[in-house]
Design an enzyme around this catalytic site. Structure first.
Site, mmCIF file in Angstrom:
data_model
loop_
_atom_site.group_PDB
_atom_site.id
_atom_site.type_symbol
_atom_site.label_atom_id
_atom_site.label_comp_id
_atom_site.label_asym_id
_atom_site.label_seq_id
_atom_site.Cartn_x
_atom_site.Cartn_y
_atom_site.Cartn_z
ATOM 1 N N ASP A 125 -9.719 -17.594 18.817
ATOM 2 C CA ASP A 125 -8.727 -18.259 19.259
ATOM 3 C C ASP A 125 -9.104 -19.987 18.882
ATOM 4 O O ASP A 125 -10.292 -20.390 19.081
ATOM 5 C CB ASP A 125 -8.704 -18.193 20.825
ATOM 6 C CG ASP A 125 -7.928 -16.877 21.270
ATOM 7 O OD1 ASP A 125 -7.363 -16.266 20.168
ATOM 8 O OD2 ASP A 125 -7.945 -16.545 22.113
ATOM 9 N N ASP A 144 -1.602 -14.317 18.545
ATOM 10 C CA ASP A 144 -1.097 -14.381 19.617
ATOM 11 C C ASP A 144 0.414 -14.916 19.795
ATOM 12 O O ASP A 144 1.279 -14.519 20.299
ATOM 13 C CB ASP A 144 -2.067 -15.363 20.653
ATOM 14 C CG ASP A 144 -3.296 -14.835 20.780
ATOM 15 O OD1 ASP A 144 -3.496 -13.501 20.529
ATOM 16 O OD2 ASP A 144 -4.342 -15.450 21.086
#
Length: 172
Positions: A125, A144
């Site tokens: 991330d 995401d």
């Protein structure tokens, strides 16, 4: 006369493949050329409200189901693969073009995160959207975002189309 159903599978597969490819390309870029991990908490400021920061996500959405052991990691991989297969089957059977495209986003994002978890043991991330100290989201990645946007499109279409069909039925 019966009108043949239009096949939108190529669109869904293209959206999924492009989403997966972009996700992996960006993750490669932040991992190697930008060496984001070595920059620590400071990361790289892109805009006053957006920063690239390294995060190894060992859980799923919002830190749920944190996989601390290899067993938990592989259970998480298995669970997300089952979900991805379900989404792929749904996409294959779906006839509405917009829903197929939305499912392509979800599928491409899911596979992108599965690839990370299998290869690295965590999901990379990097996107940190913030307004001062307030962060409306946890640090996330393109996969995401694609999953979220795809699900929102599906929900919006389901709600809007249901309302339209309910109004049409009540007029008859």
């Amino acid at each position: 006369m019966t009108v043949p159903a239009v096949n939108h599978r190529p669109l869904g597969l293209t959206v999924a493949i492009v989403t997966l490819a972009l996700d992996q390309l960006i993750k490669y870029t932040v991992t190697y050329p930008l060496a984001l991990k070595s920059r620590g908490e400071e990361g790289i400021d892109i805009l006053p409200i957006f920063r690239l920061r390294w995060l190894e996500n060992r859980g799923v959405s919002m830190g749920f189901f944190h996989a601390d052991t290899d067993l938990m990691r592989w259970l998480l991989v298995g669970m997300t693969m089952v979900i991805a297969i379900f989404v792929g089957v749904w996409m294959w059977r779906e006839r509405a073009r917009q829903d197929v495209a939305a499912l392509g986003l979800v599928l491409g994002g899911a596979i992108g995160n599965i690839v990370d978890r299998v290869r690295l043991g965590y999901v990379v991330d990097y996107a940190d959207l913030h307004f001062g100290e307030w962060r409306p989201f946890l640090i996330f990645n393109l996969a995401d975002a694609a999953i979220t946007i795809g699900v929102l499109i599906l929900l919006a279409r389901a709600l809007l189309l249901r309302e339209k069909s309910a109004k049409t039925e009540s007029l008859n």
